[in-house]
Design a protein around this motif. Structure first.
Motif, PDB file in Angstrom:
ATOM      1  N   ARG A 123     -28.214  -1.082  65.747  1.00  0.00           N
ATOM      2  CA  ARG A 123     -27.465  -1.930  64.810  1.00  0.00           C
ATOM      3  C   ARG A 123     -26.565  -1.121  63.888  1.00  0.00           C
ATOM      4  N   ARG A 124     -26.837   0.169  63.772  1.00  0.00           N
ATOM      5  CA  ARG A 124     -25.955   1.058  63.005  1.00  0.00           C
ATOM      6  C   ARG A 124     -24.765   1.524  63.835  1.00  0.00           C
ATOM      7  N   GLY A 125     -24.715   1.125  65.093  1.00  0.00           N
ATOM      8  CA  GLY A 125     -23.635   1.577  65.968  1.00  0.00           C
ATOM      9  C   GLY A 125     -23.961   2.849  66.729  1.00  0.00           C
ATOM     10  N   ILE A 126     -25.237   3.260  66.697  1.00  0.00           N
ATOM     11  CA  ILE A 126     -25.673   4.454  67.427  1.00  0.00           C
ATOM     12  C   ILE A 126     -26.138   4.042  68.814  1.00  0.00           C
ATOM     13  N   THR A 127     -25.614   4.676  69.846  1.00  0.00           N
ATOM     14  CA  THR A 127     -26.130   4.449  71.194  1.00  0.00           C
ATOM     15  C   THR A 127     -27.418   5.233  71.348  1.00  0.00           C
ATOM     16  N   VAL A 128     -28.520   4.545  71.579  1.00  0.00           N
ATOM     17  CA  VAL A 128     -29.819   5.180  71.788  1.00  0.00           C
ATOM     18  C   VAL A 128     -30.380   4.675  73.108  1.00  0.00           C
ATOM     19  N   ARG A 129     -30.506   5.569  74.072  1.00  0.00           N
ATOM     20  CA  ARG A 129     -31.124   5.211  75.345  1.00  0.00           C
ATOM     21  C   ARG A 129     -32.611   5.505  75.276  1.00  0.00           C
ATOM     22  N   VAL A 130     -33.408   4.573  75.798  1.00  0.00           N
ATOM     23  CA  VAL A 130     -34.846   4.792  75.863  1.00  0.00           C
ATOM     24  C   VAL A 130     -35.235   5.120  77.300  1.00  0.00           C
ATOM     25  N   LEU A 131     -36.432   5.655  77.446  1.00  0.00           N
ATOM     26  CA  LEU A 131     -36.920   6.122  78.744  1.00  0.00           C
ATOM     27  C   LEU A 131     -38.208   5.376  79.079  1.00  0.00           C
TER      28      LEU A 131
END
Length: 375
Positions: free
Chosen positions: A103-111
């Motif tokens: 929601r902050r605009g950070i792309t975070v990929r999970v595994l």
């Protein structure tokens, strides 16, 4: 911090030191290698866990990174990093923190590597009204987690993720036991082949697999063909350590991390020199014990980085290190108060014992790097 007049003889010991020129050289070498192979480099921050060290790995500015904790993800997001892969299997309880970053605009990929995790991700994404980009961990060598590339579970996970599916991630953990250049090249090729095959299986079923992520420090340095791979992850290489030197991935002269300790006693009847650098400063890691040369708890150097012939940390209690010699070398005359540097077996484990690093150039301290901690 700005440069000071301090030298390695000034702060209380033990403390961690980073040779800036070596770290820069290590970072630039792998960055250039990845450019030549035509793939993106996504450095792993888990070794140094320091924003300045990661900046070295990206030429001084934020770029794509890999993290091992959400605390790292949050701290690096605060530091301007916007493209992050959290490369540890996702605990559903942690998804609200991932969503907060998204929601902050950070792309975070999970595994993940199970349908249960995929179900938790899609449910959380649906509830939050956003996409949680997810990578399926694929097992290429039985070293740790992941689904086998031919397992029907790969497609079941992909179908469950649906719009959240981003691709596959592979880690050749067994490459840390590959003791020859040929074995390391073979590990790199196998890692690539498994990742590419798994991604193609997903695509053949009409599923998206844009990211094909591979990497470890040994395979990143050994790979000579990364066709089909989109990115490489590695982290240890910015500091290197005696395990990597023992594998031939680097030279001892490339090790950027060391720990400064002080001689505090002698036991000549045992052939011991005692220091104030025990396992609380060095870690208990004995990663070279199964290599051709066992380096104990670390090699010993003078303050200028010159190795003391034959001197090794062979014992470590909480706050005491025991130095002995080998290969027929006499025990050196090191008076009480002599300062030494210990080169670590495992940079990640040794770095984790410290809250930060003193940065050194030409034997002078030029600043400090704060280290991140927590999960």
């Amino acid at each position: 911090m700005p440069p000071s007049e301090e030298t390695l003889a000034d702060p209380d010991t033990p403390f961690a030191v980073v040779e800036l020129s070596r770290a820069q050289r290590n970072a630039e070498f792998l960055a250039q290698r990845m450019r030549e192979l035509g793939v993106s480099l996504r450095p792993h921050t888990k070794t140094a866990k320091a924003l300045p060290a990661t900046a070295l790995m990206h030429g001084g500015k934020p770029g794509p990174i890999t993290v091992s904790t959400l605390a790292e993800a949050e701290a690096f997001a605060d530091g301007g990093y916007t493209d992050i892969t959290y490369a540890v299997g996702i605990d559903p309880h942690k998804l609200p923190r991932v969503i907060a970053l998204l929601r902050r605009g950070i792309t975070v990929r999970v595994l993940l590597d199970s349908v249960a995790q995929a179900s938790a991700v899609t449910a959380a994404a649906r509830e939050a009204g956003l996409r949680i980009p997810s990578l399926i961990e694929v097992d290429c060598d039985g070293h740790r987690g992941g689904v086998l590339p031919e397992d029907p579970a790969l497609l079941a996970i992909g179908r469950q993720l649906h719009d959240c599916l981003d691709g596959v991630l592979v880690h050749a953990g067994e490459s840390y036991f590959a003791t020859t250049p040929a074995a390391q090249r073979e590990a790199a090729a196998h890692e690539r082949d498994v990742a590419v095959a798994a991604a193609q299986r997903l695509r053949d079923e009409g599923l998206y697999a844009g990211t094909v992520s591979v990497g470890s420090t040994p395979t990143a340095h050994a790979a000579d063909d990364l066709t089909g791979v989109t990115e490489v992850r590695a982290g240890n290489y910015v500091f290197f350590d005696l395990v990597m030197a023992g594998l031939g991935v680097c030279r001892v002269e490339d090790l950027a991390l060391s720990v400064v300790v002080t001689v505090i006693g002698h036991r000549p009847e045992h052939g011991w020199i005692l220091t104030d650098g025990g396992w609380m400063a060095l870690s208990r890691d004995r990663g070279t014990a199964n290599q051709a040369v066992d380096q104990g708890y670390g090699l010993v150097a003078e303050l200028d980085g010159t190795l003391v012939p034959g001197l090794v940390v062979t014992g470590a209690s909480q706050e005491h290190g025991i130095l002995t010699t080998r290969d027929g070398h006499p025990l050196p005359d090191l008076p009480i108060g002599t300062r030494l540097r210990v080169l670590p077996n495992h940079a990640c484990a040794t770095a984790a014992q410290h809250s930060g690093y003193r940065i050194v150039e030409n034997s002078r301290l030029v600043g400090t790097w704060q280290r991140l901690s927590g999960w």
